[in-house]
Scaffold this motif. Sequence first.
Motif, PDB file in Angstrom:
ATOM      1  N   LEU A  15       5.153   9.863  -5.125  1.00 14.56           N
ATOM      2  CA  LEU A  15       3.858   9.375  -4.654  1.00 14.56           C
ATOM      3  C   LEU A  15       2.881   9.218  -5.818  1.00 14.56           C
ATOM      4  CD1 LEU A  15       3.511  11.487  -1.376  1.00 14.56           C
ATOM      5  CD2 LEU A  15       4.101   9.057  -1.592  1.00 14.56           C
ATOM      6  N   ALA A  16       2.961  10.141  -6.792  1.00 18.24           N
ATOM      7  CA  ALA A  16       2.122  10.001  -7.979  1.00 18.24           C
ATOM      8  C   ALA A  16       2.489   8.744  -8.756  1.00 18.24           C
ATOM      9  CB  ALA A  16       2.262  11.240  -8.859  1.00 18.24           C
ATOM     10  N   ALA A  48       0.808   5.873  -7.107  1.00 19.46           N
ATOM     11  CA  ALA A  48      -0.615   5.777  -7.452  1.00 19.46           C
ATOM     12  C   ALA A  48      -0.802   5.164  -8.834  1.00 19.46           C
ATOM     13  CB  ALA A  48      -1.247   7.159  -7.375  1.00 19.46           C
ATOM     14  N   VAL A  49       0.047   5.597  -9.794  1.00 21.69           N
ATOM     15  CA  VAL A  49      -0.053   5.049 -11.145  1.00 21.69           C
ATOM     16  C   VAL A  49       0.277   3.560 -11.141  1.00 21.69           C
ATOM     17  CG1 VAL A  49       0.993   5.105 -13.447  1.00 21.69           C
ATOM     18  CG2 VAL A  49       0.406   7.242 -12.293  1.00 21.69           C
ATOM     19  N   THR A  50       1.339   3.190 -10.416  1.00 27.91           N
ATOM     20  CA  THR A  50       1.758   1.791 -10.380  1.00 27.91           C
ATOM     21  C   THR A  50       0.677   0.908  -9.776  1.00 27.91           C
ATOM     22  OG1 THR A  50       4.061   2.516 -10.149  1.00 27.91           O
ATOM     23  CG2 THR A  50       3.576   0.232  -9.587  1.00 27.91           C
ATOM     24  N   VAL A  51       0.017   1.398  -8.716  1.00 28.95           N
ATOM     25  CA  VAL A  51      -1.034   0.606  -8.066  1.00 28.95           C
ATOM     26  C   VAL A  51      -2.245   0.454  -8.981  1.00 28.95           C
ATOM     27  CG1 VAL A  51      -2.686   0.623  -6.144  1.00 28.95           C
ATOM     28  CG2 VAL A  51      -0.281   1.165  -5.738  1.00 28.95           C
ATOM     29  N   ALA A  52      -2.471   1.441  -9.831  1.00 33.83           N
ATOM     30  CA  ALA A  52      -3.639   1.373 -10.723  1.00 33.83           C
ATOM     31  C   ALA A  52      -3.440   0.376 -11.860  1.00 33.83           C
ATOM     32  CB  ALA A  52      -3.927   2.755 -11.291  1.00 33.83           C
ATOM     33  N   VAL A  53      -2.189   0.121 -12.254  1.00 34.62           N
ATOM     34  CA  VAL A  53      -1.915  -0.730 -13.419  1.00 34.62           C
ATOM     35  C   VAL A  53      -2.482  -2.146 -13.261  1.00 34.62           C
ATOM     36  CG1 VAL A  53      -0.065  -1.856 -14.730  1.00 34.62           C
ATOM     37  CG2 VAL A  53       0.044   0.593 -14.252  1.00 34.62           C
ATOM     38  N   ALA A  55      16.940   6.171   0.468  1.00 32.27           N
ATOM     39  CA  ALA A  55      15.911   5.973   1.502  1.00 32.27           C
ATOM     40  C   ALA A  55      14.528   6.434   1.041  1.00 32.27           C
ATOM     41  CB  ALA A  55      16.320   6.675   2.788  1.00 32.27           C
ATOM     42  N   PRO A  56      14.392   7.600   0.352  1.00 30.27           N
ATOM     43  CA  PRO A  56      13.061   7.985  -0.118  1.00 30.27           C
ATOM     44  C   PRO A  56      12.470   6.992  -1.114  1.00 30.27           C
ATOM     45  CG  PRO A  56      14.520   9.879  -0.105  1.00 30.27           C
ATOM     46  CD  PRO A  56      15.361   8.685   0.135  1.00 30.27           C
ATOM     47  N   LEU A  57      13.341   6.314  -1.887  1.00 28.03           N
ATOM     48  CA  LEU A  57      12.842   5.292  -2.797  1.00 28.03           C
ATOM     49  C   LEU A  57      12.133   4.188  -2.019  1.00 28.03           C
ATOM     50  CD1 LEU A  57      15.848   4.929  -5.271  1.00 28.03           C
ATOM     51  CD2 LEU A  57      13.646   5.987  -5.736  1.00 28.03           C
ATOM     52  N   VAL A  88       4.908   3.158   0.836  1.00 27.17           N
ATOM     53  CA  VAL A  88       3.583   3.734   0.532  1.00 27.17           C
ATOM     54  C   VAL A  88       2.873   2.859  -0.498  1.00 27.17           C
ATOM     55  CG1 VAL A  88       2.380   5.715  -0.462  1.00 27.17           C
ATOM     56  CG2 VAL A  88       4.298   6.076   1.107  1.00 27.17           C
ATOM     57  N   MET A  89       3.650   2.389  -1.470  1.00 27.42           N
ATOM     58  CA  MET A  89       3.069   1.493  -2.468  1.00 27.42           C
ATOM     59  C   MET A  89       2.559   0.216  -1.801  1.00 27.42           C
ATOM     60  SD  MET A  89       4.884  -0.179  -5.829  1.00 27.42           S
ATOM     61  CE  MET A  89       5.334   1.432  -6.453  1.00 27.42           C
ATOM     62  N   LEU A  90       3.282  -0.265  -0.797  1.00 25.36           N
ATOM     63  CA  LEU A  90       2.843  -1.451  -0.066  1.00 25.36           C
ATOM     64  C   LEU A  90       1.486  -1.210   0.584  1.00 25.36           C
ATOM     65  CD1 LEU A  90       3.545  -4.301   1.025  1.00 25.36           C
ATOM     66  CD2 LEU A  90       4.668  -3.170   2.952  1.00 25.36           C
ATOM     67  N   VAL A  91       1.323  -0.028   1.191  1.00 27.52           N
ATOM     68  CA  VAL A  91       0.056   0.292   1.855  1.00 27.52           C
ATOM     69  C   VAL A  91      -1.070   0.437   0.827  1.00 27.52           C
ATOM     70  CG1 VAL A  91      -1.143   2.021   3.242  1.00 27.52           C
ATOM     71  CG2 VAL A  91       1.213   1.371   3.812  1.00 27.52           C
TER      72      VAL A  91
END
Length: 606
Positions: A37-38, A41-46, A141-143, A149-152
Amino acid sequence: MPSPGLNPDRSLGWIRRILPVFARQRPVFAAAVAAGLAVVAVTVAVPIVIGRGVDAAAAGDDLSQWVLALAVLGAARFGLGYAYRYGLFRSAHRLDADLRNLVYERLTELSFSYWDRTQTGQVISRANSDIRSIQLLFAFAPLVATQMVMLVMGSAAMVWLSLPLTLVAMAPLPLVLYVGIRLRNRVFPLSWVTQARMADLATIVDENIQGAQIVRTFAQEHNQVRTLARSARRLRWAGTATADARARHAPIMEALPRLGLALVLLVGGLLAIDGGVAVGDIVAFNAYVLIMAAPFRMIGFVMIQWQRASAAAQRVFEILDESPEITEPPDAVTLTDPVGRVELDDVTFAYTTSSSAAGGSTRVIEDFSLTVEPGETVAVVGRTGSGKSTIARLLPRFYDVDRGAVRIDGIDVRDLRLSDLRRAVTVVTDDPFLFATSVRDNVAFARPDADEASVAVALVDAAAGRFVASMPSGTDTELGERGSTISGGQRQRLAIARALLADPAVLVLDDATSAIDSEVEERIHAALRERRTQRTTILIAHRLSTIALADRVVFISGGRVAATGSHRELLATVPEYARVLTDIGATDDTGRTPADPPQLGIGRVG
């Protein structure tokens, strides 16, 4: 610490049933998901940082803070991504190991009747490829979950940047969901068929490896190759049908987000011309659309894997949910210092046939009664199918009687601890199983803590010491699979040595000396009498040389004891006994049959 078993509630879904097995992995798994999940968050911030950097460059501002921010985010993504994937795959592989251990443990508990109706190849397939399918789902599956979550989070960032562009980018998503549902509905039945056909293929391969000598004896290699080819074609069809379904649906699921990207560039360009959005925001949107394409690329794979894992779990659960028919009672009696008195009291037994669902069975013995005193050697004689080997299987409680009782030292075997009973009663068959390991390890299998001297004594008592000593490495000589590198008689002698090392109170030799000449057989029985005078020995016999070694002969016919006495007494008083010996080809080493009564004085006959 052993892993807990499945949730016993069969009404639950397979994921909920398997969660107790996964319990030990939850801390590592939870930490891995938190790291994932962290990473999200990092990927979305880039993209936001990139967009702001683009705007700063366009305005001629200093870019150093944005470059530094990107470097920090990159380093954080590397470290968190490593922890995420390592923890995730470690948990999945440990689940794989725990499931395999549970399956193997259950297989060791299941009764002989289970193996009577189950193909070995089917079990091997379930314990390998089916468990592998479950492990892959827990790994990947967790990937996809974190990608969702990244989509949201990405969608929220896009809304923050520009609501109109967000709506344009999200327009194709309902179609992606529709195509994914169609793919799932198509793949699930194919996954079940694929797993079943993989098991069928494994069964054929297993049988041809185990029966290689028979196949070649009758020159049936080409027929068996054709049989395997037919099975492989059936598996190929199922695999190809699955690939076809994926090929039809997965490209659409991947292409639809690209359509969103084209719309973003079109609408965003028009808005930028009018000053509705900044150029950096369009760059950020472009990055978000590419990032959010990843979940759609993986969703097809995970949907297929989910269906495979679901089908595989049901097949694995069929083993884990199987209840052993032979169990010991909670208050099982401990058998200490057994003396070897054997009683079969009015026993009736029938094997369950393949039509067991309809209550089919084959009765073998009925109202069978026999008592063998401690230290007595008894030969059991009868026609093929008369129930001789069944008696050998009932004594150590490989099967339970349908009626009556089997007793050791006056105690019903159903009341005894199984480990005590099977230490007291040892059965050696005519086709013993040897492991592909050393002679010493095969003999010491009965008592892994036995020292070299004890193994050597057992080999001498089984008349195996001389031929083992002549082997290239003596007791360290490695045997082939099932003892294929030695003769049948040598295999039987090693099996007898293994039984003697166990030092049972009751020794059952089920035609276990059929490949051994009578002189060697006499030496073995002399050693049996010398080493433990009180050992009870039951000989399932077809040869006169074996019958000659018994104190008493029990003749069975029609599943009952028809007569008992010495060999000469039965020849003189029971005509059917002589006929049976003739019919089964019982001879001494000179070829004489019961039709030659003056010549029957072999060993201690009569």
